[in-house]
Design a protein around this motif. Sequence first.
Motif, PDB file in Angstrom:
ATOM      1  N   ASN A   1      23.590  12.478   3.446  1.00  0.00           N
ATOM      2  CA  ASN A   1      23.787  11.490   2.381  1.00  0.00           C
ATOM      3  C   ASN A   1      22.776  11.811   1.289  1.00  0.00           C
ATOM      4  OD1 ASN A   1      25.590   9.484   4.016  1.00  0.00           O
ATOM      5  ND2 ASN A   1      23.829   9.886   5.337  1.00  0.00           N
ATOM      6  N   ILE A   2      23.263  12.217   0.134  1.00  0.00           N
ATOM      7  CA  ILE A   2      22.377  12.702  -0.930  1.00  0.00           C
ATOM      8  C   ILE A   2      22.261  11.679  -2.048  1.00  0.00           C
ATOM      9  CG2 ILE A   2      21.973  14.545  -2.606  1.00  0.00           C
ATOM     10  CD1 ILE A   2      23.644  16.389  -0.849  1.00  0.00           C
ATOM     11  N   GLN A   3      21.038  11.467  -2.509  1.00  0.00           N
ATOM     12  CA  GLN A   3      20.778  10.642  -3.685  1.00  0.00           C
ATOM     13  C   GLN A   3      19.829  11.394  -4.607  1.00  0.00           C
ATOM     14  OE1 GLN A   3      19.936   6.436  -3.193  1.00  0.00           O
ATOM     15  NE2 GLN A   3      20.603   6.520  -1.064  1.00  0.00           N
ATOM     16  N   THR A   4      19.955  11.142  -5.886  1.00  0.00           N
ATOM     17  CA  THR A   4      19.054  11.757  -6.858  1.00  0.00           C
ATOM     18  C   THR A   4      18.218  10.689  -7.554  1.00  0.00           C
ATOM     19  OG1 THR A   4      20.730  11.675  -8.603  1.00  0.00           O
ATOM     20  CG2 THR A   4      20.619  13.690  -7.279  1.00  0.00           C
ATOM     21  N   ARG A   5      16.959  11.007  -7.778  1.00  0.00           N
ATOM     22  CA  ARG A   5      16.055  10.143  -8.532  1.00  0.00           C
ATOM     23  C   ARG A   5      15.217  11.050  -9.436  1.00  0.00           C
ATOM     24  NH1 ARG A   5      18.901   6.818  -6.869  1.00  0.00           N
ATOM     25  NH2 ARG A   5      18.461   4.847  -5.789  1.00  0.00           N
ATOM     26  N   ASN A   6      15.483  10.983 -10.744  1.00  0.00           N
ATOM     27  CA  ASN A   6      14.729  11.788 -11.698  1.00  0.00           C
ATOM     28  C   ASN A   6      14.848  13.268 -11.340  1.00  0.00           C
ATOM     29  OD1 ASN A   6      13.013  12.429 -13.844  1.00  0.00           O
ATOM     30  ND2 ASN A   6      11.153  12.120 -12.628  1.00  0.00           N
ATOM     31  N   PHE A   7      16.093  13.737 -11.276  1.00  0.00           N
ATOM     32  CA  PHE A   7      16.383  15.108 -10.864  1.00  0.00           C
ATOM     33  C   PHE A   7      17.408  15.685 -11.830  1.00  0.00           C
ATOM     34  CE2 PHE A   7      18.009  18.431  -7.966  1.00  0.00           C
ATOM     35  CZ  PHE A   7      16.802  18.941  -7.482  1.00  0.00           C
ATOM     36  N   PRO A   8      17.301  16.962 -12.193  1.00  0.00           N
ATOM     37  CA  PRO A   8      18.185  17.501 -13.233  1.00  0.00           C
ATOM     38  C   PRO A   8      19.644  17.650 -12.811  1.00  0.00           C
ATOM     39  CG  PRO A   8      16.771  19.225 -12.322  1.00  0.00           C
ATOM     40  CD  PRO A   8      16.255  17.929 -11.800  1.00  0.00           C
TER      41      PRO A   8
ATOM     42  N   ILE B   1      19.026  12.690   2.047  1.00  0.00           N
ATOM     43  CA  ILE B   1      18.277  13.607   1.185  1.00  0.00           C
ATOM     44  C   ILE B   1      18.040  12.936  -0.168  1.00  0.00           C
ATOM     45  CG2 ILE B   1      18.311  15.799  -0.057  1.00  0.00           C
ATOM     46  CD1 ILE B   1      19.927  16.986   2.193  1.00  0.00           C
ATOM     47  N   PHE B   2      16.770  12.896  -0.570  1.00  0.00           N
ATOM     48  CA  PHE B   2      16.426  12.402  -1.899  1.00  0.00           C
ATOM     49  C   PHE B   2      15.979  13.593  -2.737  1.00  0.00           C
ATOM     50  CE2 PHE B   2      16.270   8.571   0.544  1.00  0.00           C
ATOM     51  CZ  PHE B   2      16.688   7.578  -0.336  1.00  0.00           C
ATOM     52  N   ALA B   3      16.765  13.928  -3.743  1.00  0.00           N
ATOM     53  CA  ALA B   3      16.396  14.989  -4.680  1.00  0.00           C
ATOM     54  C   ALA B   3      15.617  14.344  -5.814  1.00  0.00           C
ATOM     55  CB  ALA B   3      17.650  15.681  -5.206  1.00  0.00           C
ATOM     56  N   THR B   4      14.391  14.777  -6.011  1.00  0.00           N
ATOM     57  CA  THR B   4      13.542  14.073  -6.967  1.00  0.00           C
ATOM     58  C   THR B   4      12.500  15.012  -7.571  1.00  0.00           C
ATOM     59  OG1 THR B   4      12.215  12.061  -7.238  1.00  0.00           O
ATOM     60  CG2 THR B   4      11.830  13.353  -5.241  1.00  0.00           C
ATOM     61  N   THR B   5      11.727  14.446  -8.489  1.00  0.00           N
ATOM     62  CA  THR B   5      10.637  15.170  -9.149  1.00  0.00           C
ATOM     63  C   THR B   5       9.311  14.542  -8.756  1.00  0.00           C
ATOM     64  OG1 THR B   5      12.068  15.694 -11.031  1.00  0.00           O
ATOM     65  CG2 THR B   5       9.691  15.869 -11.380  1.00  0.00           C
ATOM     66  N   LEU B   6       8.350  15.363  -8.385  1.00  0.00           N
ATOM     67  CA  LEU B   6       7.036  14.865  -8.007  1.00  0.00           C
ATOM     68  C   LEU B   6       6.116  14.787  -9.226  1.00  0.00           C
ATOM     69  CD1 LEU B   6       6.467  16.813  -4.650  1.00  0.00           C
ATOM     70  CD2 LEU B   6       7.602  14.597  -5.035  1.00  0.00           C
ATOM     71  N   HIS B   7       4.914  14.234  -8.986  1.00  0.00           N
ATOM     72  CA  HIS B   7       3.959  14.029 -10.083  1.00  0.00           C
ATOM     73  C   HIS B   7       3.535  15.350 -10.733  1.00  0.00           C
ATOM     74  CE1 HIS B   7       1.085  11.964 -12.514  1.00  0.00           C
ATOM     75  NE2 HIS B   7       0.037  12.541 -11.946  1.00  0.00           N
ATOM     76  N   ASP B   8       3.551  16.439  -9.936  1.00  0.00           N
ATOM     77  CA  ASP B   8       3.188  17.748 -10.492  1.00  0.00           C
ATOM     78  C   ASP B   8       4.383  18.449 -11.143  1.00  0.00           C
ATOM     79  OD1 ASP B   8       4.744  18.537  -8.378  1.00  0.00           O
ATOM     80  OD2 ASP B   8       3.161  19.611  -7.306  1.00  0.00           O
ATOM     81  N   LEU B   9       5.498  17.690 -11.292  1.00  0.00           N
ATOM     82  CA  LEU B   9       6.745  18.133 -11.945  1.00  0.00           C
ATOM     83  C   LEU B   9       7.573  19.103 -11.095  1.00  0.00           C
ATOM     84  CD1 LEU B   9       5.577  18.588 -15.652  1.00  0.00           C
ATOM     85  CD2 LEU B   9       6.452  16.535 -14.485  1.00  0.00           C
ATOM     86  N   SER B  10       7.189  19.324  -9.854  1.00  0.00           N
ATOM     87  CA  SER B  10       8.002  20.175  -8.983  1.00  0.00           C
ATOM     88  C   SER B  10       9.263  19.428  -8.552  1.00  0.00           C
ATOM     89  CB  SER B  10       7.197  20.602  -7.753  1.00  0.00           C
ATOM     90  OG  SER B  10       6.747  19.477  -7.015  1.00  0.00           O
ATOM     91  N   LYS B  11      10.357  20.183  -8.428  1.00  0.00           N
ATOM     92  CA  LYS B  11      11.640  19.622  -8.015  1.00  0.00           C
ATOM     93  C   LYS B  11      11.804  19.865  -6.511  1.00  0.00           C
ATOM     94  CE  LYS B  11      12.251  19.167 -12.444  1.00  0.00           C
ATOM     95  NZ  LYS B  11      11.977  17.878 -13.099  1.00  0.00           N
TER      96      LYS B  11
ATOM     97  N   GLU C   1       0.836  -1.197   0.000  1.00  0.00           N
ATOM     98  CA  GLU C   1       0.000   0.000   0.000  1.00  0.00           C
ATOM     99  C   GLU C   1       0.874   1.250   0.000  1.00  0.00           C
ATOM    100  OE1 GLU C   1      -2.970  -0.076   3.026  1.00  0.00           O
ATOM    101  OE2 GLU C   1      -3.769  -2.019   2.417  1.00  0.00           O
ATOM    102  N   VAL C   2       1.433   1.521  -1.164  1.00  0.00           N
ATOM    103  CA  VAL C   2       2.295   2.688  -1.345  1.00  0.00           C
ATOM    104  C   VAL C   2       1.878   3.423  -2.618  1.00  0.00           C
ATOM    105  CG1 VAL C   2       4.271   1.700  -0.116  1.00  0.00           C
ATOM    106  CG2 VAL C   2       4.023   1.301  -2.586  1.00  0.00           C
ATOM    107  N   PHE C   3       2.216   4.707  -2.666  1.00  0.00           N
ATOM    108  CA  PHE C   3       1.931   5.526  -3.838  1.00  0.00           C
ATOM    109  C   PHE C   3       3.253   5.952  -4.461  1.00  0.00           C
ATOM    110  CE2 PHE C   3      -1.467   6.231  -0.758  1.00  0.00           C
ATOM    111  CZ  PHE C   3      -2.596   5.958  -1.525  1.00  0.00           C
ATOM    112  N   LYS C   4       3.226   6.127  -5.761  1.00  0.00           N
ATOM    113  CA  LYS C   4       4.419   6.575  -6.459  1.00  0.00           C
ATOM    114  C   LYS C   4       4.475   8.105  -6.462  1.00  0.00           C
ATOM    115  CE  LYS C   4       7.234   4.638 -10.105  1.00  0.00           C
ATOM    116  NZ  LYS C   4       7.389   4.239 -11.494  1.00  0.00           N
ATOM    117  N   LEU C   5       5.705   8.639  -6.389  1.00  0.00           N
ATOM    118  CA  LEU C   5       5.863  10.090  -6.411  1.00  0.00           C
ATOM    119  C   LEU C   5       5.778  10.643  -7.828  1.00  0.00           C
ATOM    120  CD1 LEU C   5       8.725  10.720  -3.821  1.00  0.00           C
ATOM    121  CD2 LEU C   5       6.259  10.769  -3.466  1.00  0.00           C
ATOM    122  N   HIS C   6       6.302   9.879  -8.786  1.00  0.00           N
ATOM    123  CA  HIS C   6       6.330  10.291 -10.194  1.00  0.00           C
ATOM    124  C   HIS C   6       6.577   9.046 -11.017  1.00  0.00           C
ATOM    125  CE1 HIS C   6       8.057  11.853 -13.976  1.00  0.00           C
ATOM    126  NE2 HIS C   6       7.395  12.969 -13.729  1.00  0.00           N
ATOM    127  N   ALA C   7       6.112   9.027 -12.233  1.00  0.00           N
ATOM    128  CA  ALA C   7       6.240   7.836 -13.079  1.00  0.00           C
ATOM    129  C   ALA C   7       7.684   7.406 -13.264  1.00  0.00           C
ATOM    130  CB  ALA C   7       5.598   8.098 -14.438  1.00  0.00           C
TER     131      ALA C   7
END
Length: 399
Positions: free
Chosen positions: A354-361, A381-391, A306-312
């Motif tokens: 500790n920084i990681q990037t997932r779908n981040f520019p 820290i996870f730097a990522t993009t959400l479903h609304d495309l916000s960074k 039972e989890v939701f995805k942040l972005h495709a």
Amino acid sequence: MVSLTMVPIDALLSKEVNAFIVQHKHASVAELMLRMPVFTVDSRWIAAQIEGWQKASQKLPLWASTENIIYPIRLSMEQCSSERTAHYKSTLMSGERLVDLTGGFGVDSFYLSKSFNEVIYIEQQEDLAEIAAHNFSTLNQNNIVVKTADSDEYLKDIAEKIDVIFLDPARRKEMRKVYKLSDCEPNVVALQSFYFSKADVILIKTSPMLDITEATRQLTGIKEIHVVSVDNECKEVLYLLEKNYSGKATYICAHDYKKQLQLFSFTIAAEQAVTLSYSAPLAYLYEPNPSILKAGGFNSITQKYEVFKLHASSHLYTSASEVSDFPGRTFKIKETVGYSKKDIQAAVPGGKANIQTRNFPDSVEAIRKKTGLKDGGNIFIFATTLHDLSKVLLICEKI
């Protein structure tokens, strides 16, 4: 010049040489070679025993804890299976006879022999075959028949029924990077019909660097694809082929984390049929284990947990309540901040994360340069993009 293809087993196990090896097994091999005493055996063989034991102590504890094991000069210990991945293979099949076409140091043959009445180990290099035979005997595994031969030639002449053919194709010497099975030797793509004329089941071990999708195009009869990871590192991909099998392959993600096995399976058809649900970051963040990330079960995992995805394309997941059995890493989200130096420094007053990037520019290095954050500490820290495309940057603590 002393030949390194003839294995001086008796000399290496002599009282004087063996005592030296045991005394210096924790020493730097490079430094030891500069001041090695003169023995009747070539110093490179002695160095290989020390270096081999040091590597075995990390990935082959049974070998490292057993007296009189011999290690090779030519084989890189990084290339052989670990005990944990070899043991996993042994749980996949059982039967009367298995043939290992690419014997090497013999770790896979050893563990597979626990599930078969007989294993035929084949290796072209005489020194490796001699060492493997010695070690099998030392480990009291007596149902392994060692053959020094070209695997294809040996298979042509074998008359006995074979239940399973196992092989670990290596990249060709002239190839720096390999992404296709057809670039490896033995060329299982070209030889699979021949192999199926000898056995009904083929198990192929490959590096995770090889492209799974390309392999599925090149191979026939794939029943299962096992993506195997150990302690958050993807180690190998196994293709289980069955003669005349025409169904869809099942992807099995196996993660041996601290000697506890996490299993998750899916099919491509089920993966593509999932209708995803997205959410902004909630209380918890999840990162699937490396096997799931490599296999591509990004959507199927939302069906079981039972989890939701942040972005495709971010492959990070969230939930309001903790999903304790999620197959991967779990974090508590402390704060979600925008990508600004001021906000990030306020959220991480210690200046370390500790920084990681997932779908981040930006890359991790670029984020550190912009924010001044140093590596380390207990903050993730996870730097990522959400479903609304916000960074955004998710400030987390590991659970």
